[in-house]
Write an enzyme that holds these catalytic residues in place. Structure first.
Site, PDB file in Angstrom:
ATOM      1  N   GLU A 110       0.818  -1.202   0.000  1.00 44.91           N
ATOM      2  CA  GLU A 110       0.000   0.000   0.000  1.00 44.91           C
ATOM      3  C   GLU A 110       0.857   1.260   0.000  1.00 44.91           C
ATOM      4  O   GLU A 110       1.931   1.298   0.598  1.00 44.91           O
ATOM      5  CB  GLU A 110      -0.928   0.003   1.224  1.00 44.91           C
ATOM      6  CG  GLU A 110      -2.001  -1.078   1.150  1.00 44.91           C
ATOM      7  CD  GLU A 110      -3.011  -1.010   2.284  1.00 44.91           C
ATOM      8  OE1 GLU A 110      -4.183  -1.313   2.036  1.00 44.91           O
ATOM      9  OE2 GLU A 110      -2.624  -0.646   3.412  1.00 44.91           O
ATOM     10  N   CYS A 124       3.303   8.566   1.005  1.00 43.99           N
ATOM     11  CA  CYS A 124       3.863   7.599   1.940  1.00 43.99           C
ATOM     12  C   CYS A 124       4.053   6.289   1.184  1.00 43.99           C
ATOM     13  O   CYS A 124       3.072   5.667   0.755  1.00 43.99           O
ATOM     14  CB  CYS A 124       2.909   7.433   3.115  1.00 43.99           C
ATOM     15  SG  CYS A 124       3.447   6.240   4.349  1.00 43.99           S
ATOM     16  N   CYS A 131       5.901  -6.865   7.421  1.00 39.51           N
ATOM     17  CA  CYS A 131       6.916  -6.296   8.308  1.00 39.51           C
ATOM     18  C   CYS A 131       7.309  -7.342   9.343  1.00 39.51           C
ATOM     19  O   CYS A 131       6.510  -8.205   9.704  1.00 39.51           O
ATOM     20  CB  CYS A 131       6.358  -5.052   9.001  1.00 39.51           C
ATOM     21  SG  CYS A 131       7.588  -4.094   9.922  1.00 39.51           S
ATOM     22  N   CYS A 135       5.612  -4.027  15.960  1.00 38.10           N
ATOM     23  CA  CYS A 135       5.264  -2.941  16.875  1.00 38.10           C
ATOM     24  C   CYS A 135       3.792  -3.113  17.263  1.00 38.10           C
ATOM     25  O   CYS A 135       2.922  -3.268  16.399  1.00 38.10           O
ATOM     26  CB  CYS A 135       5.500  -1.589  16.220  1.00 38.10           C
ATOM     27  SG  CYS A 135       7.239  -1.302  15.783  1.00 38.10           S
ATOM     28  N   CYS A 138       0.799  -1.041  15.702  1.00 37.64           N
ATOM     29  CA  CYS A 138       0.809  -0.863  14.247  1.00 37.64           C
ATOM     30  C   CYS A 138       0.127  -2.047  13.566  1.00 37.64           C
ATOM     31  O   CYS A 138       0.486  -3.207  13.799  1.00 37.64           O
ATOM     32  CB  CYS A 138       2.250  -0.731  13.759  1.00 37.64           C
ATOM     33  SG  CYS A 138       2.393  -0.517  11.970  1.00 37.64           S
ATOM     34  N   GLY A 186       6.634  -1.855   6.232  1.00 34.41           N
ATOM     35  CA  GLY A 186       7.995  -2.367   6.301  1.00 34.41           C
ATOM     36  C   GLY A 186       8.969  -1.446   7.004  1.00 34.41           C
ATOM     37  O   GLY A 186       8.668  -0.292   7.313  1.00 34.41           O
ATOM     38  N   GLU A 187      10.153  -1.972   7.254  1.00 34.23           N
ATOM     39  CA  GLU A 187      11.262  -1.240   7.861  1.00 34.23           C
ATOM     40  C   GLU A 187      12.273  -0.903   6.761  1.00 34.23           C
ATOM     41  O   GLU A 187      12.975  -1.783   6.251  1.00 34.23           O
ATOM     42  CB  GLU A 187      11.918  -2.084   8.950  1.00 34.23           C
ATOM     43  CG  GLU A 187      13.264  -1.580   9.443  1.00 34.23           C
ATOM     44  CD  GLU A 187      13.273  -0.126   9.885  1.00 34.23           C
ATOM     45  OE1 GLU A 187      14.048   0.664   9.288  1.00 34.23           O
ATOM     46  OE2 GLU A 187      12.529   0.219  10.821  1.00 34.23           O
ATOM     47  N   SER A 218      11.942   6.903   7.524  1.00 33.84           N
ATOM     48  CA  SER A 218      11.643   6.621   8.925  1.00 33.84           C
ATOM     49  C   SER A 218      12.102   5.219   9.291  1.00 33.84           C
ATOM     50  O   SER A 218      11.896   4.268   8.536  1.00 33.84           O
ATOM     51  CB  SER A 218      10.137   6.738   9.170  1.00 33.84           C
ATOM     52  OG  SER A 218       9.811   6.388  10.494  1.00 33.84           O
ATOM     53  N   SER A 240      10.838   6.403  14.591  1.00 37.42           N
ATOM     54  CA  SER A 240       9.585   5.965  15.184  1.00 37.42           C
ATOM     55  C   SER A 240       9.863   5.627  16.651  1.00 37.42           C
ATOM     56  O   SER A 240      10.296   4.531  16.976  1.00 37.42           O
ATOM     57  CB  SER A 240       9.069   4.740  14.414  1.00 37.42           C
ATOM     58  OG  SER A 240       7.773   4.391  14.799  1.00 37.42           O
ATOM     59  N   LEU A 241       9.656   6.588  17.547  1.00 39.03           N
ATOM     60  CA  LEU A 241      10.166   6.503  18.920  1.00 39.03           C
ATOM     61  C   LEU A 241       9.139   5.925  19.894  1.00 39.03           C
ATOM     62  O   LEU A 241       9.315   4.836  20.420  1.00 39.03           O
ATOM     63  CB  LEU A 241      10.610   7.884  19.379  1.00 39.03           C
ATOM     64  CG  LEU A 241      11.317   7.956  20.731  1.00 39.03           C
ATOM     65  CD1 LEU A 241      12.594   7.157  20.743  1.00 39.03           C
ATOM     66  CD2 LEU A 241      11.578   9.404  21.134  1.00 39.03           C
ATOM     67  N   HIS A 242       8.109   6.706  20.260  1.00 35.29           N
ATOM     68  CA  HIS A 242       6.924   6.241  20.978  1.00 35.29           C
ATOM     69  C   HIS A 242       7.104   5.920  22.461  1.00 35.29           C
ATOM     70  O   HIS A 242       6.122   5.615  23.137  1.00 35.29           O
ATOM     71  CB  HIS A 242       6.305   5.036  20.274  1.00 35.29           C
ATOM     72  CG  HIS A 242       6.188   5.197  18.800  1.00 35.29           C
ATOM     73  ND1 HIS A 242       5.475   6.233  18.229  1.00 35.29           N
ATOM     74  CD2 HIS A 242       6.725   4.482  17.774  1.00 35.29           C
ATOM     75  CE1 HIS A 242       5.560   6.140  16.913  1.00 35.29           C
ATOM     76  NE2 HIS A 242       6.322   5.102  16.618  1.00 35.29           N
ATOM     77  N   ASN A 317      -4.312   5.893  15.720  1.00 33.04           N
ATOM     78  CA  ASN A 317      -5.345   5.573  14.744  1.00 33.04           C
ATOM     79  C   ASN A 317      -5.806   4.131  14.957  1.00 33.04           C
ATOM     80  O   ASN A 317      -5.020   3.202  14.771  1.00 33.04           O
ATOM     81  CB  ASN A 317      -4.805   5.751  13.327  1.00 33.04           C
ATOM     82  CG  ASN A 317      -4.445   7.191  13.040  1.00 33.04           C
ATOM     83  OD1 ASN A 317      -5.286   8.077  13.156  1.00 33.04           O
ATOM     84  ND2 ASN A 317      -3.185   7.447  12.694  1.00 33.04           N
TER      85      ASN A 317
END
Length: 392
Positions: A110, A124, A131, A135, A138, A186-187, A218, A240-242, A317
């Site tokens: 996507e 994006c 992935c 996480c 996600c 993905g990473e 990212s 991508s910290l969080h 989200n």
């Protein structure tokens, strides 16, 4: 006995003519050499093809008037300029657009175009199908990794967006697509070779011509690859910290168990060209009762000390089956206020495309979602059948 997925291998070519759409200059040159052109001729033709395909968006070799007719005929006999199949295209009520692209049978990814982001609009893009990072907040992390996307497949996501927006040729002014963010499925740093090649193609001034300062990559924290990303691409960096401590980040972003916050920030500080004009973007998803306290806002300020940074606060989200809730608006604003008072720009990202599951953290290929829906329907049908069988 365990098995390991070898991501170093390129996917086997599909039968039929190969597409030249999305190929880099070196890849186009190699294709011309395979037709028997010598080095100089191959290089010249590659540059011509690059301009026709990536500047003008050509879909037919016949329009390439500066290439001899006999070579155009050979190209048409050997190659195509097709895009991958668009398995699904959705448009949100807020103007966000999402494409499900079928790169090969069973290989679907996507990409999302978000208007009024960046200079005018951001795309994006995905770097993998599925992935491995898992996480917990996600949706993509619930889909198993299929494979890395090739450089051409990454670029093709840009071509598809330009086709839809009608942005051919690549104008310098009044563009609708001005920014690229590697924040899809993905990473990216687990696919760095293809990411670097794709960025070379996207930023090529005679082609798509989106500058490297408008391309952001990212990562969830593949620390050893972060300085290499900067050296090879000169792209902008996002993290991508969080979470502000290892215990919580281990839970939310499991790669932190391999590369903890100390290792991650050592790698960030080694990113080439870091400074006030090249700040790191930190993404921080706001999870109710998990990472949204005033104390954690102060911890985040301390963690970022000495790093030129801005923080994107992302309201969570929701997605089907998610274990989290979005923080309340008052909590998000209070968190942002502490960051702002400490000198960090901390915009609260407006959720976009939620109604088509195109918002941050919601991407997951439609084929998997349909499969899950089919399973639910089958289970419901079986349950209803059981009830009917049990009735006298």
């Amino acid at each position: 006995m365990s098995t390991t997925l070898d991501l170093s291998r390129r996917p086997a070519p599909l039968p039929g003519p190969r597409t030249l759409a999305g190929l880099s200059i070196p890849a186009l040159r190699a294709e011309m050499e395979s037709l028997g052109l010598d080095g100089k001729q191959a290089g010249m033709r590659a540059k011509q093809l690059r301009r026709w395909i990536h500047h003008f968006g050509a879909r037919d070799f016949a329009v390439m008037t500066d290439i001899a007719k006999d070579l155009r005929a050979r190209l048409a006999d050997t190659y195509v300029l097709d895009r991958p199949e668009i398995a699904d295209h959705q448009v949100s009520k807020d103007g966000t657009q999402k494409w499900l692209t079928r790169f090969a049978p069973g290989v679907e990814g996507e990409s999302v175009y978000i208007p009024d982001v960046g200079k005018a609009g951001a795309l994006c893009v995905s770097s993998q199908v599925g992935c491995t990072l898992n996480c917990t907040f996600c949706h993509t992390g619930t889909q198993a990794l299929v494979r890395n996307l090739t450089a051409a497949e990454i670029v093709q996501q840009v071509l598809i967006t330009r086709d839809t927006l009608g942005e051919w040729p690549s104008a310098e002014e009044d563009r609708l697509l001005t920014n690229i963010v590697f924040m899809g499925m993905g990473e990216p740093l687990y696919n760095l070779d293809n990411i670097a090649e794709a960025i070379d193609t996207i930023s090529d001034g005679d082609g798509i011509a989106i500058g490297r300062r408008r391309i952001t990559v990212s990562t969830a924290g593949v620390a050893p690859k972060i300085p290499e990303l900067g050296a090879r691409t000169n792209a902008m960096l996002a993290i991508s910290l969080h979470a502000t401590n290892d215990d919580l980040r281990n839970e939310l972003v499991p790669i932190n168990r391999k590369y903890n916050l100390a290792e991650l920030f050592d790698a960030i500080r080694a990113y080439p060209g870091l400074g006030n004009s090249r700040r790191v973007t930190f993404e921080y998803v706001m999870l109710k009762g998990v990472n949204d306290t005033i104390a954690e806002a102060h911890d985040l300020v301390r963690l970022l000390n000495g790093v030129p940074a801005k923080i994107n606060l992302i309201p969570f989200n929701p997605w089907p089956g998610s274990p989290y809730e979005c923080s309340g608006w008052d909590a998000i604003e209070a968190f942002a206020e502490i960051l702002n008072r400490s000198g960090y720009a901390s915009p609260i990202r407006t959720p976009r495309g939620r109604d088509i599951l195109a918002a941050c953290g919601q991407l997951r290929s439609e084929s998997v979602k349909k499969s899950a829906a089919e399973k639910r329907r089958e289970a419901l049908a079986e349950g209803e059948a059981g009830v009917l069988r049990s009735e006298p």
